[in-house]
Design a protein around this motif. Structure first.
Motif, short mmCIF file in Angstrom:
data_model
loop_
_atom_site.label_atom_id
_atom_site.label_comp_id
_atom_site.label_asym_id
_atom_site.label_seq_id
_atom_site.Cartn_x
_atom_site.Cartn_y
_atom_site.Cartn_z
N UNK A 1 -11.36 -39.78 -8.21
CA UNK A 1 -10.51 -39.04 -9.12
C UNK A 1 -11.29 -38.67 -10.37
N UNK A 2 -10.82 -37.64 -11.08
CA UNK A 2 -11.52 -37.17 -12.28
C UNK A 2 -10.95 -37.77 -13.55
N UNK A 3 -9.83 -38.51 -13.44
CA UNK A 3 -9.20 -39.07 -14.63
C UNK A 3 -8.23 -40.14 -14.18
N UNK A 4 -7.54 -40.76 -15.14
CA UNK A 4 -6.52 -41.75 -14.83
C UNK A 4 -5.22 -41.36 -15.53
N UNK A 5 -4.17 -40.98 -14.81
CA UNK A 5 -4.15 -40.81 -13.36
C UNK A 5 -4.90 -39.55 -12.95
N UNK A 6 -5.39 -39.48 -11.72
CA UNK A 6 -6.22 -38.34 -11.32
C UNK A 6 -5.41 -37.06 -11.17
N UNK A 7 -6.01 -35.96 -11.52
CA UNK A 7 -5.39 -34.65 -11.33
C UNK A 7 -6.26 -33.73 -10.49
N UNK A 8 -7.47 -34.14 -10.19
CA UNK A 8 -8.37 -33.37 -9.33
C UNK A 8 -9.38 -34.33 -8.73
N UNK A 9 -10.38 -33.78 -8.00
CA UNK A 9 -11.30 -34.60 -7.23
C UNK A 9 -12.75 -34.34 -7.63
N UNK A 10 -13.60 -35.34 -7.34
CA UNK A 10 -15.04 -35.17 -7.50
C UNK A 10 -15.73 -35.99 -6.43
N UNK A 11 -16.97 -35.57 -6.08
CA UNK A 11 -17.80 -36.28 -5.11
C UNK A 11 -17.09 -36.48 -3.78
N UNK A 12 -16.67 -35.40 -3.11
CA UNK A 12 -15.98 -35.56 -1.83
C UNK A 12 -16.91 -36.08 -0.73
N UNK A 13 -16.35 -36.89 0.14
CA UNK A 13 -17.05 -37.38 1.32
C UNK A 13 -16.11 -37.25 2.51
N UNK A 14 -16.68 -37.31 3.71
CA UNK A 14 -15.92 -36.99 4.91
C UNK A 14 -15.91 -38.19 5.85
N UNK A 15 -14.79 -38.39 6.53
CA UNK A 15 -14.66 -39.57 7.38
C UNK A 15 -13.68 -39.30 8.51
#
Length: 308
Positions: A107-121
């Motif tokens: 997450x980019x903040x607390x609480x999160x409102x967007x994403x960073x460093x995506x990974x795939x699974x």
């Protein structure tokens, strides 16, 4: 003699690598979403003793005479075939039947409102954290489209009810946009929700405290032109590389993406019978190459003994 000895050494190194890959496959036979590795060999350079010659009026052609100088690793592939599914009955255990990866991110903040460093699974064992956000076992948020206003601190519900918005995607490699204008945000369930469910297209719904079915969000999925080019980064994650191709984002059941099965987990695609067979072959190959080295050593010893 030295040529055969060094050929044997190259064989030992390669079969050791093959055994390392097999050992990792077996170690992850019960790892959810694990994709097995495969080792491919190729021959090393060959020394030409005599070249080829074409036919003449009186003689036929002659093939080249070459002595190989060993082997080397051609590739260590990741096999992205689907694993068998295991029933768990847990709503947030999700298996992908077909192509596509889940996307998890910080997450980019607390609480999160967007994403960073995506990974795939492909490991779909997900959970709810103490604030109601959907996360994986490492606390990474599930990539989705939602409005966290659907579950505020007061647990008031988002006005969108029983159905997800219609998904429309743009060109390959871009993320989907929704007719409802929802932004990429973590999906959150109110803490006082009575129940929740995940549909085959990744739509997440819940029953609020008043018994009304509400929409919480929709999971985003991704696929790549060359999934074999993805890099394993540990903890069941894959990362994009320069050879994996541009990621294509969409939602489950659309544009070639597989469907999501709630209450199931995808097991490792490792086949133990196949791995044990490959292990026997690799072991015998390793032993055979040690024989080449010891035989070459014995012959060299005989040559040394000629002086006596």
């Amino acid at each position: 003699m030295l040529r055969s000895m060094y050929s044997g050494i190259s064989g030992l190194k390669n079969f050791q690598t093959k055994l390392d890959v097999i050992g990792n496959n077996i170690a992850n036979v019960n790892t959810y979403g694990f994709k097995k590795g495969r080792t491919i060999f190729k021959d090393l350079i060959s020394q030409t003793v005599a070249g080829a010659s074409g036919s003449t009026a009186t003689t036929g052609g002659v093939n080249p005479k070459q002595v190989g100088l060993g082997s080397q690793i051609a590739a260590i592939d990741t096999i992205h075939s689907g694993g068998s599914t295991q029933f768990t009955g847990n709503t947030l255990d999700l298996a992908v039947a077909g192509d596509g990866f889940f996307v998890v991110a910080d997450g980019n903040a607390t609480p999160p409102t967007a994403f960073s460093n995506p990974q795939y699974t492909r490991a779909g064992n997900f959970y709810m954290d103490n604030d109601g956000f959907l996360v994986n076992s490492d606390g990474k948020y599930i990539y989705g489209f939602a409005d966290p206003a659907a579950a505020t601190a007061a647990d008031t519900a988002f006005t969108k009810a029983d159905s997800a918005p219609v998904a429309t995607t743009t060109a390959t490699g871009t993320k989907p946009t929704f007719s409802g204008g929802a932004a990429e945000k973590p999906i959150r369930i109110p803490t006082n929700a009575q129940s929740m469910s995940v549909g085959q297209n990744g739509t997440v719904t819940f029953v609020d405290s008043e018994g009304t079915l509400r929409y919480a969000g929709q999971l985003v999925m991704v696929k790549f032109p060359n999934p074999g080019g993805l890099e394993k980064s540990g903890a069941n994650y894959f990362r994009e590389t320069s050879n994996s191709g541009t990621p294509f984002y969409s939602v489950a059941t659309e544009q070639g993406m597989g469907k999501i099965e709630s209450g199931f987990l995808e097991m490792s695609n490792v086949d133990l019978s196949e791995e044990f067979t490959e292990m026997i072959v690799a072991q015998r190959g390793f032993q055979a190459n040690t024989r080449i080295i010891t035989t070459s050593d014995e012959i060299l010893q005989e040559l040394v003994n000629l002086k006596r």
